[in-house]
Write an enzyme that holds these catalytic residues in place. Structure first.
Site, PDB file in Angstrom:
ATOM      1  N   HIS A   1      46.627  47.387  45.348  1.00  0.00           N
ATOM      2  CA  HIS A   1      47.270  45.899  46.003  1.00  0.00           C
ATOM      3  C   HIS A   1      48.873  46.218  45.631  1.00  0.00           C
ATOM      4  CE1 HIS A   1      48.678  45.093  41.779  1.00  0.00           C
ATOM      5  NE2 HIS A   1      47.288  45.516  41.325  1.00  0.00           N
TER       6      HIS A   1
ATOM      7  N   SER B   1      52.494  42.676  42.433  1.00  0.00           N
ATOM      8  CA  SER B   1      52.244  41.484  41.676  1.00  0.00           C
ATOM      9  C   SER B   1      53.397  40.809  40.826  1.00  0.00           C
ATOM     10  CB  SER B   1      50.889  41.417  41.009  1.00  0.00           C
ATOM     11  OG  SER B   1      50.923  42.214  39.869  1.00  0.00           O
ATOM     12  N   GLU B   2      53.289  39.725  40.481  1.00  0.00           N
ATOM     13  CA  GLU B   2      53.852  38.737  39.604  1.00  0.00           C
ATOM     14  C   GLU B   2      53.948  39.850  38.175  1.00  0.00           C
ATOM     15  OE1 GLU B   2      56.147  36.796  40.012  1.00  0.00           O
ATOM     16  OE2 GLU B   2      55.677  36.058  42.034  1.00  0.00           O
TER      17      GLU B   2
ATOM     18  N   GLU C   1      39.967  44.626  38.656  1.00  0.00           N
ATOM     19  CA  GLU C   1      40.928  45.563  37.798  1.00  0.00           C
ATOM     20  C   GLU C   1      40.049  45.558  36.337  1.00  0.00           C
ATOM     21  OE1 GLU C   1      43.180  47.440  36.770  1.00  0.00           O
ATOM     22  OE2 GLU C   1      44.789  46.221  37.162  1.00  0.00           O
TER      23      GLU C   1
END
Length: 290
Positions: A27, A30-31, A116
């Site tokens: 991915h 991400s934050e 994940e």
């Protein structure tokens, strides 16, 4: 009856339509990648992409389209997506999907087994720092996070997914056409992608421990070789494979897979057998044979 079963199995093997490529994608940023404290207040599966992560995914989509179309030289190709159920992977797919017209996408499936690694529920930053330091001493593959998973646990569920993937291929559930190049794109996470490769290529725990994680929206392309084996070496250079943590022996194996035949793997990969046995010579042993 047995003869008929044999014929049916033989026919099934002949008509199996193998994907040209199986592509693993991590991915986008991400934050949680940007600020690890985000996971202390937001469930991991709800962590979203950053603006940069969406841009990375959009760029990855363009790159993937160029790859599967052989930069426009292959006119008839299709893609099928598998995606982890997490917000950041689904958002990555959404951005990647902008590079593909509807007619090129055979289908998509959300797949929980490629999610994940579970680190527990909310992740308190200072506690997680200590836990990850402990993992480095214990070993990445077998260390189990309190209330979470080890990489070995992820390996088990990814292995189950891989078996389902082969059933989808064998039974042509992906509705692939022999006149088209089929490309499977799996949008997942760093650890899940590494254990997928570990399972596929029969890498040992020791070899896994040396692997480096994928960067955000980084890809690993497994392409079908002439002998029916998949190889990373068709699309990736020796320098890339070394950077990812593959040893010279593992790279040699990837190169062999470009033209190699599965039935010859043990004879070719003597280094693999020697990682388990202490052979002093290659001479015939003195075991009596009936």
């Amino acid at each position: 009856m047995e003869e008929n079963n044999h014929k049916n199995n033989h026919q099934s093997c002949k008509t199996r339509l193998l994907p040209k490529r199986i592509i693993l994608v991590r991915h986008g940023e991400s934050e949680g990648n940007l600020d690890t404290s985000a996971c202390s207040t937001t469930p991991d599966y709800k962590i979203s992409l950053t603006k940069e992560g969406r841009a990375q995914a959009c760029l990855a989509g363009s790159h993937l389209r160029d790859l599967v179309s052989s930069h426009g030289h292959c006119p008839d190709w299709r893609v099928y997506f598998y995606v982890s159920p997490y917000e950041r992977t689904r958002s990555t797919l959404r951005e990647i999907g902008k590079s593909f017209s509807k007619k090129r996408v055979i289908g998509v499936r959300e797949e929980c087994r490629i999610r994940e690694q579970d680190f527990g529920n909310f992740q308190v930053e200072e506690r997680m720092k200590i836990i990850k330091e402990t993992r480095e001493r214990f070993g990445r593959f077998f260390y189990r996070f309190p209330e979470g998973e080890s990489a070995a646990d992820v390996f088990d569920r990814v292995s189950s997914f891989l078996e389902s993937l082969w059933r989808d291929i064998d039974l042509n559930r992906l509705h692939s056409d022999s006149s088209q190049d089929l490309n499977l794109i799996i949008i997942s996470h760093g650890l899940a992608s590494r254990v997928f490769l570990m399972k596929w290529f029969k890498w040992t725990v020791e070899q896994f421990e040396r692997l480096n994680n994928l960067g955000n929206c980084e890809i690993r392309v497994m392409e079908l070789g002439h002998g029916g084996e998949y190889s990373l070496a068709i699309n990736h250079s020796d320098e890339e494979l070394l950077e990812w943590g593959l040893s010279p022996e593992m790279i040699k194996d990837q190169k062999w897979r470009i033209d190699g035949n599965k039935a010859d793997w043990n004879d070719h990969c003597t280094w693999y057998l020697r990682s388990f046995f202490d052979y002093e010579s290659d001479s015939e042993d003195d075991v009596e044979r009936s």
